[in-house]
Design an enzyme around this catalytic site. Sequence first.
Site, PDB file in Angstrom:
ATOM      1  N   LYS A 109      -5.379   5.445  -7.504  1.00 10.37           N
ATOM      2  CA  LYS A 109      -4.939   6.660  -7.842  1.00 10.37           C
ATOM      3  C   LYS A 109      -4.971   7.107  -9.337  1.00 10.37           C
ATOM      4  O   LYS A 109      -5.483   8.006  -9.675  1.00 10.37           O
ATOM      5  CB  LYS A 109      -3.810   7.310  -7.294  1.00 10.37           C
ATOM      6  CG  LYS A 109      -3.868   7.339  -5.605  1.00 10.37           C
ATOM      7  CD  LYS A 109      -2.561   7.602  -5.142  1.00 10.37           C
ATOM      8  CE  LYS A 109      -2.469   7.232  -3.531  1.00 10.37           C
ATOM      9  NZ  LYS A 109      -1.187   7.293  -2.949  1.00 10.37           N
ATOM     10  N   LEU A 167       0.922  -1.125  -0.018  1.00  4.11           N
ATOM     11  CA  LEU A 167      -0.194   0.012  -0.012  1.00  4.11           C
ATOM     12  C   LEU A 167       0.834   1.206   0.128  1.00  4.11           C
ATOM     13  O   LEU A 167       2.109   1.171   0.569  1.00  4.11           O
ATOM     14  CB  LEU A 167      -0.953  -0.078   1.063  1.00  4.11           C
ATOM     15  CG  LEU A 167      -1.943  -0.938   1.269  1.00  4.11           C
ATOM     16  CD1 LEU A 167      -2.707  -0.932   2.743  1.00  4.11           C
ATOM     17  CD2 LEU A 167      -2.917  -1.224   0.145  1.00  4.11           C
ATOM     18  N   ASP A 168       0.398   2.301  -0.580  1.00  8.90           N
ATOM     19  CA  ASP A 168       1.252   3.578  -0.637  1.00  8.90           C
ATOM     20  C   ASP A 168       1.504   4.171   0.733  1.00  8.90           C
ATOM     21  O   ASP A 168       0.570   3.797   1.647  1.00  8.90           O
ATOM     22  CB  ASP A 168       0.616   4.645  -1.396  1.00  8.90           C
ATOM     23  CG  ASP A 168       0.401   4.102  -2.818  1.00  8.90           C
ATOM     24  OD1 ASP A 168       1.131   3.612  -3.371  1.00  8.90           O
ATOM     25  OD2 ASP A 168      -0.395   4.659  -3.422  1.00  8.90           O
ATOM     26  N   GLN A 169       2.322   4.858   0.942  1.00  8.72           N
ATOM     27  CA  GLN A 169       2.587   5.424   2.262  1.00  8.72           C
ATOM     28  C   GLN A 169       1.431   6.147   2.970  1.00  8.72           C
ATOM     29  O   GLN A 169       1.159   6.111   3.929  1.00  8.72           O
ATOM     30  CB  GLN A 169       3.973   6.248   2.431  1.00  8.72           C
ATOM     31  CG  GLN A 169       4.123   7.530   1.490  1.00  8.72           C
ATOM     32  CD  GLN A 169       3.319   8.575   2.208  1.00  8.72           C
ATOM     33  OE1 GLN A 169       3.196   8.856   3.465  1.00  8.72           O
ATOM     34  NE2 GLN A 169       2.783   9.458   1.387  1.00  8.72           N
TER      35      GLN A 169
END
Length: 241
Positions: free
Chosen positions: A188, A102-104
């Site tokens: 995104k 997962l992205d930060q």
Amino acid sequence: MLLEKILQSQGFGSRKHCQQLIKNGAVSIDGQVISDVKFKIAEQQLKFQVYSKEYQYREHVYLALNKPQNYECSHQATHHFSVFDLIDELLLNRGVQCIGRLDQDTTGMLLLTDDGQFLQALTHPKKHVPKVYQVETTDPISQAQIEQLLKGVELRNEKGIYTASQVKKLAENKLSLTIHQGVYHQVKRMLAAVGNKVIKLHRQQVGLLDLGQLEEGQYLYLNEQQIQAAKNQSESIQSLE
Ligand code: URA
């Protein structure tokens, strides 16, 4: 199995260190201190104590973490914390890895395991486990955008088209979106492709496994049913409660 081997397999350190723990009288089973390094016992279902703390033998571990913002899914996090900072050292010693990333700035369900086969099964490109995200956007979400997401969009430098199998509008700027692939920044980029922008992203579900009320930064061990649910092979949705 030799007790020292059991300890080693559970992340207590080198063989020598585990032998030392036993010799020091730090290990007990059913309240009985075991100081014989040659002691053998069946490992399945075994409960044991090290310095009075209770442990259960597990051949492999399967964890679900509610990832907070500002944590990276890498061991050597550069600008943020690492999700591994949230995990017990014994589990790190066992070589627990993230299943996907997962992205930060994304929150929500992150699975981790030390079972290589399970990890491969869930991350193999041909395995399309659904993942459900809650998305907040800068601009109101239009019906046209929803239709485009369901029909599929192209992403720069990626082959094929990327579709959402389900999109539910939750509020003007909020939707829940189910995807089956997992390329870099997929959600995104999909929202950008339809002319909107994600400002908040949260993963609620992987397969049929739902995050439930697990608090941010907390993790738990998955049971057999929950493991099946993560693979989307359960009879019904399993919540982490
Ligand atoms: N899609 C994204 O854009 N980011 C994530 O962290 C997960 C899916």
